[in-house]
Design a protein around this motif. Structure first.
Motif, PDB file in Angstrom:
ATOM      1  N   LEU A 202      -6.265  10.694  -1.711  1.00  0.00           N
ATOM      2  CA  LEU A 202      -5.344  11.810  -1.886  1.00  0.00           C
ATOM      3  C   LEU A 202      -4.187  11.465  -2.828  1.00  0.00           C
ATOM      4  CD1 LEU A 202      -5.255  13.075   1.803  1.00  0.00           C
ATOM      5  CD2 LEU A 202      -6.227  14.290  -0.158  1.00  0.00           C
ATOM      6  N   GLY A 203      -3.914  10.169  -3.004  1.00  0.00           N
ATOM      7  CA  GLY A 203      -2.859   9.749  -3.925  1.00  0.00           C
ATOM      8  C   GLY A 203      -1.476  10.225  -3.524  1.00  0.00           C
ATOM      9  N   ILE A 204      -1.156  10.113  -2.233  1.00  0.00           N
ATOM     10  CA  ILE A 204       0.121  10.602  -1.711  1.00  0.00           C
ATOM     11  C   ILE A 204       1.204   9.531  -1.873  1.00  0.00           C
ATOM     12  CG2 ILE A 204       1.319  11.391   0.370  1.00  0.00           C
ATOM     13  CD1 ILE A 204      -1.432  12.314   1.394  1.00  0.00           C
ATOM     14  N   THR A 205       2.392   9.949  -2.275  1.00  0.00           N
ATOM     15  CA  THR A 205       3.525   9.015  -2.269  1.00  0.00           C
ATOM     16  C   THR A 205       4.183   9.097  -0.895  1.00  0.00           C
ATOM     17  OG1 THR A 205       4.974  10.731  -3.160  1.00  0.00           O
ATOM     18  CG2 THR A 205       3.972   9.205  -4.731  1.00  0.00           C
ATOM     19  N   ALA A 206       4.680   7.980  -0.432  1.00  0.00           N
ATOM     20  CA  ALA A 206       5.264   7.941   0.907  1.00  0.00           C
ATOM     21  C   ALA A 206       6.487   7.044   0.922  1.00  0.00           C
ATOM     22  CB  ALA A 206       4.236   7.432   1.912  1.00  0.00           C
ATOM     23  N   LYS A 207       7.395   7.372   1.801  1.00  0.00           N
ATOM     24  CA  LYS A 207       8.532   6.474   2.022  1.00  0.00           C
ATOM     25  C   LYS A 207       8.150   5.378   3.008  1.00  0.00           C
ATOM     26  CE  LYS A 207      12.373   9.622   1.049  1.00  0.00           C
ATOM     27  NZ  LYS A 207      13.588  10.291   1.608  1.00  0.00           N
ATOM     28  N   ARG A 208       7.253   5.752   3.937  1.00  0.00           N
ATOM     29  CA  ARG A 208       6.974   4.810   5.022  1.00  0.00           C
ATOM     30  C   ARG A 208       5.545   4.990   5.543  1.00  0.00           C
ATOM     31  NH1 ARG A 208      10.755   6.549   6.822  1.00  0.00           N
ATOM     32  NH2 ARG A 208      12.264   5.146   5.853  1.00  0.00           N
TER      33      ARG A 208
ATOM     34  N   ASP B 241       7.465   2.863   0.134  1.00  0.00           N
ATOM     35  CA  ASP B 241       8.662   2.030  -0.005  1.00  0.00           C
ATOM     36  C   ASP B 241       8.718   0.994   1.119  1.00  0.00           C
ATOM     37  OD1 ASP B 241       9.323   3.607  -2.167  1.00  0.00           O
ATOM     38  OD2 ASP B 241      10.649   4.917  -1.016  1.00  0.00           O
ATOM     39  N   GLU B 242       8.300   1.412   2.305  1.00  0.00           N
ATOM     40  CA  GLU B 242       8.291   0.515   3.459  1.00  0.00           C
ATOM     41  C   GLU B 242       6.930   0.603   4.159  1.00  0.00           C
ATOM     42  OE1 GLU B 242      12.853   0.284   5.008  1.00  0.00           O
ATOM     43  OE2 GLU B 242      11.707   2.055   5.607  1.00  0.00           O
TER      44      GLU B 242
ATOM     45  N   LEU C 242      -1.960   8.076 -13.546  1.00  0.00           N
ATOM     46  CA  LEU C 242      -1.376   6.841 -14.071  1.00  0.00           C
ATOM     47  C   LEU C 242       0.081   6.691 -13.667  1.00  0.00           C
ATOM     48  CD1 LEU C 242      -2.935   6.739 -17.643  1.00  0.00           C
ATOM     49  CD2 LEU C 242      -3.594   5.407 -15.641  1.00  0.00           C
ATOM     50  N   GLU C 243       0.787   7.800 -13.601  1.00  0.00           N
ATOM     51  CA  GLU C 243       2.194   7.744 -13.201  1.00  0.00           C
ATOM     52  C   GLU C 243       2.319   7.205 -11.783  1.00  0.00           C
ATOM     53  OE1 GLU C 243       5.993  10.783 -12.613  1.00  0.00           O
ATOM     54  OE2 GLU C 243       4.210  11.450 -13.687  1.00  0.00           O
ATOM     55  N   LEU C 244       1.404   7.648 -10.922  1.00  0.00           N
ATOM     56  CA  LEU C 244       1.425   7.195  -9.540  1.00  0.00           C
ATOM     57  C   LEU C 244       1.070   5.717  -9.438  1.00  0.00           C
ATOM     58  CD1 LEU C 244       1.924   8.393  -6.739  1.00  0.00           C
ATOM     59  CD2 LEU C 244      -0.532   8.832  -6.557  1.00  0.00           C
TER      60      LEU C 244
END
Length: 501
Positions: A174-180, A201-202, A9-11
């Protein structure tokens, strides 16, 4: 993440609340854009002057599907075209027939010459553009490449550093956070969710400059109020850069030429059945390779979810274009019955005999009184308001186990009280065994499906395999291309079989 049972949920909150910037980047590869123009003209010519030539349309669609995959590949053009060499030869051999002389000169030969040049190009436009962007803006940390299909290349080497490559659905799981994120293709090349939810983010959508590359926000209730009043909050905190105009990817490349002549199919099936009347209500479902099958309206069918390969049961009304059907090759639902009988054990024969009693008596009533009279009696005398000729035809078929109106049916068919109890108990046990059998088959088959299934479906539109667990059983996984709108009556023996159009 999405598609998983456990949701971070945070993601999710991060994705919907963080500020995002979306860019639309063009790449110019003259030979590729010339090829797209040739393909566009070829499809328009075939559609305009060869609309009755089903075989030619099929061959063109297969050829274009190969070009379509190249437009989303990060392989060098030479390597990719070498891989689909047999597909190209097949298409060019077929279209070199004297019948298509005009097509050859104006469209096929220019494509051949173009592909000969592309075969010598040991680079890829997407790779060059990503390398250029990374060097210009120093993009490397938490940067990933997203492709539509599975890529053999898991890493892109930029100078001495690596960028990880993910297939779109794998990245979501996979639920990965990414900058780009660099998407290989325009928004229309990917599932709609990637144009409404942004995972970095981008986000950069990189596409050949001949294609439209943009996202146009949709406005809720646009037909009721001014479009200036934005109610849809999907794009809140999302900064969409100016897009680029171009040709529509779907209509030019993805939309198939093949048309579906339902009248011709129905006439053919009627001739094949002779005087035998169909007794299952069904619809025509068109699948790959010029094939079709019949799916029952009132019976559950088995599908495979694309997101997580989960096997589940659903009804015809819930099916959509692109869904994956799973069924035993040319054997209808017999495997479920076989496994259900194993679950029932020594009782199976006796229980099935009890179930057959009411079907036998109902068939006899229909034969003596006529189906319309039986329907009328059940509606008016026994208050089964929804009964009709199609319902009755389905109820007496092997596919039906326990209709909702069974108890009233037994009363109408004049069964004694003790017999009614025995029949209801038997059908209840059979019904429960069929549910267990469905779960058992699904659980077993999911472990047998080859990891290359998705690539095979992407290339051929179907996947076929033989089961090691259920000896002698083979299965088809077929992608739905279209579903007829008309309900028809067909022989129960033709349900869930694959037919050539």
């Amino acid at each position: 993440m999405l598609g998983n049972k456990k949701v971070n949920l945070e993601l999710v909150n991060h994705f919907f609340s963080a500020k995002n910037k979306v860019y639309f980047v063009q790449i110019e590869v003259t030979l590729v854009e010339e090829l797209v123009a040739y393909v566009k003209n070829l499809k328009e010519e075939v559609k305009r002057y060869y609309d009755g030539d089903d075989r030619l349309q099929h061959e063109v669609d297969e050829f274009v599907s190969g070009i379509q995959r190249m437009l989303g590949s990060i392989k060098s053009y030479s390597d990719y075209l070498e891989e689909i060499d047999s597909l190209l030869i097949k298409f060019f051999t077929y279209t070199m027939h004297p019948t298509y002389k005009n097509l050859q000169e104006l469209y096929v030969k220019p494509i051949i010459n173009n592909l000969k040049e592309l075969r010598n190009q040991n680079y890829n436009g997407y790779k060059l553009k990503i390398e250029e962007l990374c060097k210009e803006f120093n993009f490397l940390e938490e940067t990933f490449v997203i492709t539509r299909g599975r890529s053999e290349e898991e890493l892109l080497i930029i100078s001495e550093d690596n960028i990880r490559v993910y297939r779109d659905k794998d990245f979501v799981k996979l639920g990965i956070t990414a900058k780009r994120l660099f998407f290989i293709g325009t928004p229309s090349f990917f599932d709609k969710k990637f144009s409404e939810m942004f995972f970095a983010d981008e986000t950069f959508f990189i596409g050949y400059s001949c294609f439209e590359n943009s996202i146009k926000p949709t406005y809720s209730f646009a037909n009721l109020i001014s479009n200036k009043l934005l109610i849809n909050t999907v794009y809140k905190n999302v900064d969409l850069a100016s897009g680029h105009r171009g040709i529509n990817y779907y209509t030019v490349i993805k939309q198939p030429l093949e048309q579906y002549d339902e009248e011709k199919i129905l006439k053919r099936m009627e001739e094949g059945q002779g005087k035998q009347k169909g007794n299952i209500q069904a619809r025509i479902v068109y699948i790959s390779n010029n094939n079709f099958t019949f799916l029952p309206v009132d019976q559950s069918v088995t599908i495979i979810e694309k997101e997580n390969f989960k096997i589940q049961q659903t009804t015809l009304k819930n099916l959509n274009i692109g869904d994956l059907l799973l069924f035993r090759t040319n054997s209808g639902s017999t495997l479920i019955r076989e496994v259900a009988d194993e679950i029932l054990g020594h009782q199976a024969s006796e229980l099935r005999s009890q179930q057959e009693k009411w079907k036998k008596r109902l068939r006899s009533s229909i034969k003596k009184q006529g189906i319309d009279t039986v329907v009328r009696v059940l509606q008016h005398n026994y208050k089964i308001s929804y009964v009709n000729a199609m319902n009755l035809s389905y109820w007496i078929s092997p596919f039906c186990i326990k209709p909702d109106a069974l108890e009233k049916m037994l009363e109408a068919l004049k069964f004694e009280e003790e017999e009614k109890k025995e029949i209801l108990a038997a059908t209840g046990k059979i019904f429960a065994a069929h549910i267990k059998a469905g779960h058992k088959i699904s659980k077993s088959l999911i472990n047998e499906i080859n990891g290359n299934m998705e690539e095979a479906i992407g290339e051929k539109g179907y996947y076929k395999f033989e089961s090691k667990i259920f000896e002698g059983a083979s299965f088809n996984i077929e992608e739905i291309k279209a579903i007829s709108k008309q309900n028809i009556m067909v022989s129960e023996n033709d349900i869930l079989k694959v037919f050539k159009k």
